[in-house]
Design an enzyme around this catalytic site. Structure first.
Site, PDB file in Angstrom:
ATOM      1  N   LYS A  74      78.569 -36.597  37.766  1.00  0.00           N
ATOM      2  CA  LYS A  74      79.663 -35.855  38.405  1.00  0.00           C
ATOM      3  C   LYS A  74      80.871 -35.759  37.467  1.00  0.00           C
ATOM      4  O   LYS A  74      80.994 -36.539  36.519  1.00  0.00           O
ATOM      5  CB  LYS A  74      80.065 -36.552  39.701  1.00  0.00           C
ATOM      6  CG  LYS A  74      80.558 -37.983  39.512  1.00  0.00           C
ATOM      7  CD  LYS A  74      80.681 -38.718  40.832  1.00  0.00           C
ATOM      8  CE  LYS A  74      81.090 -40.158  40.619  1.00  0.00           C
ATOM      9  NZ  LYS A  74      81.071 -40.929  41.872  1.00  0.00           N
TER      10      LYS A  74
ATOM     11  N   ARG B  32      83.278 -43.475  54.466  1.00  0.00           N
ATOM     12  CA  ARG B  32      83.688 -42.196  53.882  1.00  0.00           C
ATOM     13  C   ARG B  32      82.679 -41.162  54.365  1.00  0.00           C
ATOM     14  O   ARG B  32      82.895 -40.530  55.383  1.00  0.00           O
ATOM     15  CB  ARG B  32      83.733 -42.330  52.353  1.00  0.00           C
ATOM     16  CG  ARG B  32      84.220 -41.090  51.649  1.00  0.00           C
ATOM     17  CD  ARG B  32      84.337 -41.261  50.135  1.00  0.00           C
ATOM     18  NE  ARG B  32      83.087 -41.645  49.490  1.00  0.00           N
ATOM     19  CZ  ARG B  32      82.910 -41.675  48.161  1.00  0.00           C
ATOM     20  NH1 ARG B  32      83.917 -41.358  47.354  1.00  0.00           N
ATOM     21  NH2 ARG B  32      81.756 -42.020  47.638  1.00  0.00           N
TER      22      ARG B  32
ATOM     23  N   TYR C 254     112.361 -37.247  24.333  1.00  0.00           N
ATOM     24  CA  TYR C 254     113.125 -36.862  25.526  1.00  0.00           C
ATOM     25  C   TYR C 254     113.847 -38.073  26.101  1.00  0.00           C
ATOM     26  O   TYR C 254     113.295 -39.167  26.189  1.00  0.00           O
ATOM     27  CB  TYR C 254     112.180 -36.338  26.614  1.00  0.00           C
ATOM     28  CG  TYR C 254     111.556 -35.005  26.315  1.00  0.00           C
ATOM     29  CD1 TYR C 254     112.345 -33.881  26.019  1.00  0.00           C
ATOM     30  CD2 TYR C 254     110.175 -34.846  26.359  1.00  0.00           C
ATOM     31  CE1 TYR C 254     111.757 -32.654  25.770  1.00  0.00           C
ATOM     32  CE2 TYR C 254     109.580 -33.611  26.116  1.00  0.00           C
ATOM     33  CZ  TYR C 254     110.379 -32.518  25.826  1.00  0.00           C
ATOM     34  OH  TYR C 254     109.801 -31.319  25.588  1.00  0.00           O
TER      35      TYR C 254
ATOM     36  N   MET D 204     104.271 -33.670  26.762  1.00  0.00           N
ATOM     37  CA  MET D 204     103.091 -32.937  27.210  1.00  0.00           C
ATOM     38  C   MET D 204     102.101 -32.728  26.066  1.00  0.00           C
ATOM     39  O   MET D 204     100.892 -32.814  26.255  1.00  0.00           O
ATOM     40  CB  MET D 204     103.510 -31.580  27.791  1.00  0.00           C
ATOM     41  CG  MET D 204     102.351 -30.870  28.500  1.00  0.00           C
ATOM     42  SD  MET D 204     102.728 -29.187  29.005  1.00  0.00           S
ATOM     43  CE  MET D 204     103.984 -29.441  30.243  1.00  0.00           C
TER      44      MET D 204
HETATM   45  C1  LIG Z   1      80.322 -42.087  41.529  1.00  0.00           C
HETATM   46  C2  LIG Z   1      79.228 -42.612  42.350  1.00  0.00           C
HETATM   47  C3  LIG Z   1      78.255 -43.448  41.780  1.00  0.00           C
HETATM   48  C4  LIG Z   1      78.320 -43.956  40.372  1.00  0.00           C
HETATM   49  O1  LIG Z   1      79.250 -45.007  40.254  1.00  0.00           O
HETATM   50  P1  LIG Z   1      79.376 -45.871  38.906  1.00  0.00           P
HETATM   51  O2  LIG Z   1      80.222 -47.013  39.307  1.00  0.00           O
HETATM   52  O3  LIG Z   1      80.026 -44.974  37.895  1.00  0.00           O
HETATM   53  O4  LIG Z   1      78.007 -46.246  38.496  1.00  0.00           O
HETATM   54  C5  LIG Z   1      77.190 -43.828  42.582  1.00  0.00           C
HETATM   55  N1  LIG Z   1      77.108 -43.425  43.869  1.00  0.00           N
HETATM   56  C6  LIG Z   1      78.033 -42.636  44.443  1.00  0.00           C
HETATM   57  C7  LIG Z   1      77.873 -42.233  45.875  1.00  0.00           C
HETATM   58  C8  LIG Z   1      79.129 -42.215  43.716  1.00  0.00           C
HETATM   59  O5  LIG Z   1      80.060 -41.459  44.299  1.00  0.00           O
END
Ligand SMILES: *Cc1c(COP(=O)(O)O)cnc(C)c1O
Length: 396
Positions: free
Chosen positions: A58, A156, A285, A332
């Site tokens: 992701k 969640r 700055y 920036m």
């Molecule tokens: C992001 C995520 C993972 C991976 O987590 P890591 O700690 O990076 O291994 C696994 N399961 C779900 C549902 C996630 O959202």
């Protein structure tokens, strides 16, 4: 050096730029794909042979660049992929990646047609979602593989574990859904106290029993992220979902180490300007840093617009194998460092903002502490203004 980088950028992106020489060569992110492959092989070897490895890619594979990272992981022992958005999944499919893709998170109804089109295995977390997808699949005359997400205590996403008797019976009636997987997610897996994690695993196992009674026996049961993969063998089930660990970064300071894992992301920038300052002169700055001696200020063209934390008189950069302090506020587009103690350093020198140089290292943990955040946010905070340069055959 700079020509090498231009060539590497062009090759890695596979794109012809109108003018390749215009690609930014003063600051970039190096991704050690060979190291990523080695890490995945080490993690695989650390797991029992029957446990699969799903790569959580992701957010552009935590900033590495999803397509090259996923290709590398699949070639090194990963067997499936997880992403969160349809765009992320579409990018992988467009690149020709055919491995199973778990689409995590929740979908809104208008997303289901694309889920089918891209041949994804969506997470399902409610009866309403399951029924909507089943209706669509019926209309299209096909079956869909799904992973049931059980809320075992993260609160969640997912079906509430307490109500498994109710929802499992309703799901069993949906004839177009093929339950390929069932999963949960730890609220805490990488800290020394495993009490809550064990509670969650226990709830998960209870749900698996109830599902079996309802006629649902998924072949891929999973609950572990990197922390669970390292520390909770009883949560391995059929596969582990690994993100950060594959990148050579541990989910917490306290969790078990796997010998040989190496960080694969290095952020580099070159010194592009120098300013001599006299005692009493300020830098940046708000005039937040004032020289107390005659000093030489180096300018690196990376700022908070690139994802470097907006620090002030904190943080450090590696140049010529030495730590040099960030002075004044990070802007920036640039940050300033005090080069006075490193007289041989100057314009054109390569600095490391995150990663290793010589025997020294600036870890994502160090930056996270300064930003009051976690290494996850630091890793994926490096913005695409910094081109990704992929190293296929060796360390940074
Ligand atoms: C992001 C995520 C993972 C991976 O987590 P890591 O700690 O990076 O291994 C696994 N399961 C779900 C549902 C996630 O959202």
């Amino acid at each position: 050096m700079s020509q090498d980088i231009v060539a590497a950028c062009r090759e890695a992106s596979g794109k012809e730029f109108p003018k390749p020489g215009l690609r930014r060569v003063s600051a970039w992110v190096e991704v050690d794909l060979a190291g990523l492959g080695r890490n995945v092989a080490l993690i695989r070897a650390d797991l029992p042979a029957a446990v699969g490895l799903m790569y959580v890619a992701k957010d552009d594979a935590y900033g590495l660049g999803a397509v090259p990272a996923v290709r590398t992981v699949l070639g090194a022992g990963g067997d499936s992929v997880a992403v969160v958005t349809l765009d992320e999944a579409a990018e992988l499919r467009a690149a020709g990646i055919r491995a199973p893709i778990l689409l995590m998170g929740e979908r809104l109804e208008e997303e289901w047609p694309d889920v089918l089109e891209l041949d994804l295995e969506p997470a399902i977390g409610s009866v309403a979602a399951a029924e909507a997808l089943n209706r669509l699949a019926t209309r299209m005359g096909r079956r869909v593989a799904v992973h049931l997400k059980i809320n075992t205590g993260m609160n969640r996403f997912g079906f509430p574990w307490r109500e498994v008797e109710q929802w499992s019976v309703r799901l069993a009636r949906l004839d177009r859904l093929e339950v390929a997987g069932v999963f949960g997610h730890f609220a805490q897996s990488d800290e020394p106290d495993k009490t809550y994690a064990r509670t969650q695993s226990g709830r998960f196992e209870g749900c698996l029993d109830r599902l079996r009674e309802a006629g649902i026996s998924p072949c891929r049961r999973h609950h572990a992220n990197s922390g669970g993969a390292l520390e909770l063998p009883e949560s391995h089930f059929d596969l582990v979902r690994v993100g950060i660990l594959a990148h050579g970064v541990y989910p917490s300071a306290s969790c078990r180490r796997v010998a040989g894992l190496e960080p694969v992301m290095t952020v580099k920038a070159r010194v592009v300007a120098e300013q001599p300052v006299d005692p009493g002169d300020s830098v940046g700055y708000g005039m937040r840093w004032t020289a107390t001696r005659r000093s030489r200020i180096g300018v690196m063209p990376v700022g908070y617009g690139d994802g470097y934390p907006r620090l002030r008189n904190e943080g450090r950069v590696l140049i010529r194998g030495r730590y040099v302090p960030v002075v004044g506020g990070v802007t920036m587009d640039a940050l300033m460092v005090d080069l006075t103690e490193v007289p041989e350093a100057g314009v054109g020198d390569e600095g490391v903002l995150m990663g290793r140089q010589g025997g020294m290292e600036i870890t994502p943990y160090e930056l996270a502490r300064l930003k009051r955040s976690v290494p996850y946010e630091i890793l994926l905070g490096w913005r695409h203004r910094l081109p990704r340069v992929y190293l296929e055959g060796g360390g940074a």
